[in-house]
Design a protein around this motif. Structure first.
Motif, PDB file in Angstrom:
ATOM      1  N   ARG A  29      -1.095   3.912   8.549  1.00 28.51           N
ATOM      2  CA  ARG A  29      -1.251   2.475   8.295  1.00 28.51           C
ATOM      3  C   ARG A  29      -2.712   2.050   8.422  1.00 28.51           C
ATOM      4  O   ARG A  29      -3.368   2.336   9.427  1.00 28.51           O
ATOM      5  N   LEU A  30      -3.199   1.385   7.403  1.00 30.87           N
ATOM      6  CA  LEU A  30      -4.528   0.786   7.436  1.00 30.87           C
ATOM      7  C   LEU A  30      -4.386  -0.573   6.758  1.00 30.87           C
ATOM      8  O   LEU A  30      -4.103  -0.638   5.556  1.00 30.87           O
ATOM      9  N   THR A  86      -5.351  -3.754   4.932  1.00 36.47           N
ATOM     10  CA  THR A  86      -6.528  -4.063   4.102  1.00 36.47           C
ATOM     11  C   THR A  86      -6.621  -5.552   3.811  1.00 36.47           C
ATOM     12  O   THR A  86      -5.610  -6.228   3.671  1.00 36.47           O
ATOM     13  N   THR A 113       0.837  -1.197   0.000  1.00 43.25           N
ATOM     14  CA  THR A 113       0.000   0.000   0.000  1.00 43.25           C
ATOM     15  C   THR A 113       0.878   1.256   0.000  1.00 43.25           C
ATOM     16  O   THR A 113       0.575   2.236  -0.685  1.00 43.25           O
ATOM     17  N   ASP A 173      -4.201  -3.485  -5.121  1.00 42.60           N
ATOM     18  CA  ASP A 173      -3.492  -3.664  -3.857  1.00 42.60           C
ATOM     19  C   ASP A 173      -4.085  -4.896  -3.175  1.00 42.60           C
ATOM     20  O   ASP A 173      -5.277  -4.933  -2.890  1.00 42.60           O
TER      21      ASP A 173
HETATM   22 MG   LIG Z   1      -1.939  -2.949   2.491  1.00 40.97          MG
END
Ligand SMILES: [Mg+2]
Ligand SMILES: Nc1nc2c(ncn2[C@@H]2O[C@H](COP(=O)(O)OP(=O)(O)OP(=O)(O)O)[C@@H](O)[C@H]2O)c(=O)[nH]1
Length: 444
Positions: free
Chosen positions: A302-303, A305, A72, A329
């Motif tokens: 930061r996430l 996923t 990401t 992603d």
């Molecule tokens: Mg990611």
């Protein structure tokens, strides 16, 4: 319908007759409404066709790599460099993610502190925890509601009221967020101290839950310049979070610089400052009215996923003759890798992200597997895939800054974690060896 202008011939022609009956007026309005709906539908179909055409012509890039490898982050860097307009439009909305990152760090520390305070009045390493710490915990308790509300915002797209007391979870029930396990139980066979080490459970958003639209909703062009108008207070629910955080700012700073807290974290081998989305050293700048995230803040936010997230980017910089790009992603953990395959058939290129710094780390999903070795195996599998025989491959070796720190400052030896590595323990040798091995796997 707007009043007709006597000089406008079109308006005169479409104006209803002056002696129109009530029934005729109803019928006309109904017909106009239906015509409007049909027109809207045709517009939507044209838009969908254009989007499909754009998608067909777009350069499609699949970004692969293990969990937390930096996929990401790579896409964010690409967008920042080459799709600057959309990057600027989204800038303001990242504030919610950065606040969530910050609040989760604080709540994790207060969880640890609560356990220490419950068990004994003397913290690890002989530092006494006092009533002051109890007061600090109490004063920081609103941050639990902030965390719950922001997580709901990303999971459901709606923002529950911050003052809703039912959402106020006790620190102990939140121990799930920093699940404390016995290292010796979990990693038998490894020579580790029989102590407790917290395993962070990251907040995860699912690609199909519309979290991107949550970011999109608070796109405000005025924010793209890096300034915000004070008039808009509470137009955005995240402003409410900002206000609450500002009122806790001094306590957050006091918590982070407290000696007893530092010793407790060290005792539990918890280096919050090394975790993803760490912003506790930036509280003065971030917890401030009118805060607008910098480029660096967004890249660091930061996430985690799950699923496959599609980023449609219109390039406004760079040399590419094709401006429409779609970057996919993916989630990198082992259980999610099967979901990559359907994307193999229709991509222009693959960027494989391999973090070099993780030679001393294990996979979160299997503590017996070295992360660097897993990365090589994954790269090997990708290189061998018949489906990808005609796809351009780009290997991006990242986290070199962390590798350098581990080798130079922490004095870690690669050979101790990967016995097959026999070279000198310096940046040049490690990067040369890893890139040579990767090239061999590609051409094999
Ligand atoms: Mg990611
Ligand atoms: N120091 C440093 N940190 C990096 C670098 N690249 C990524 N990171 C950090 O590594 C963490 C994980 O990066 P992400 O881009 O979220 O990882 P991901 O591969 O998308 O992870 P998943 O979504 O869990 O599959 C983030 O905190 C990033 O800021 C780098 O080159 N150097």
């Amino acid at each position: 319908m707007p009043a007709s202008d006597s000089t406008d011939t079109l308006a005169q022609k479409i104006a209803p007759p002056q002696d129109e009956s009530e029934a005729a007026r109803h019928a006309r309005i109904l017909q106009e409404t239906l015509a409007y709906e049909v027109s809207k539908q045709i517009d939507a179909e044209i838009r969908a066709c254009k989007a499909a055409l754009r998608k067909k012509k777009a350069v499609k890039v699949l970004v692969l790599g293990q969990a937390e490898s930096g996929k990401t982050t790579t896409i964010k860097n690409f967008q920042m460099q080459y799709a600057r307009q959309s990057w600027l439009e989204e800038r303001h909305s990242w504030r919610a993610v950065i606040y969530l990152n910050l609040v989760r760090s604080v709540n994790l520390i207060t969880d640890i502190l609560s356990v220490e305070l419950d068990e004994t009045s003397t913290a690890a390493d002989g530092v006494t925890l006092s009533d002051q710490h109890q007061i600090l915990l109490l004063r920081l308790s609103p941050l639990r509601r902030i965390q719950a509300s922001l997580e709901d915002l990303f999971a459901t797209g709606t923002f529950p009221a911050l003052r809703d007391d039912r959402r106020h979870s006790s620190p102990l029930s939140v121990m799930a967020a920093a699940r404390i396990i016995r290292v010796s139980d979990d990693m038998d066979g490894l020579d580790l101290k029989p102590t407790y080490a917290p395993v962070l459970q990251e907040f995860t958003v699912f690609s199909n839950c519309g979290w991107k639209s949550v970011l999109g909703k608070s796109r405000l062009p005025e924010f793209s310049t890096g300034t915000r108008s004070p008039k808009r207070r509470h137009a955005d629910p995240v402003d409410e979070v900002e206000d609450l955080l500002c009122s806790c700012k001094d306590d957050i700073k006091a918590l982070w610089r407290d000696l007893g807290v530092k010793r407790s974290l060290a005792y539990h081998h918890l280096r919050v400052e090394d975790s993803s989305g760490f912003f506790l050293n930036d509280v003065d700048r971030i917890v401030a009215r009118g805060y607008v995230p910098s480029d660096e803040d967004i890249v660091r936010a930061r996430l985690r996923t799950m699923g496959v997230q599609e980023y449609s980017l219109t390039l406004d910089r760079g040399e590419s003759s094709r401006t429409e790009w779609i970057m996919y992603d993916v989630a990198g953990c082992r259980t999610q890798r099967a979901a990559w395959v359907p994307y193999f058939t229709d991509v222009t290129a693959i960027i494989f992200v391999a973090p070099l710094s993780c030679f001393d780390e294990q996979l979160a999903e299997n503590h017996r597997v070295n992360r660097l070795q897993d990365s090589f195996q994954l790269w090997d599998t990708i290189c061998c895939s018949a489906l990808l025989a005609h796809v351009q491959m780009i290997l991006l070796m990242n986290k070199c800054d962390l590798l350098e720190k581990k080798l130079k400052k922490d004095k870690l030896r690669v050979h101790d974690y990967i016995p097959e590595f026999q070279g000198e323990n310096n940046m040049k040798t490690v990067t040369t060896c890893t890139s040579t091995l990767s090239c061999m796997l590609l051409t094999y």
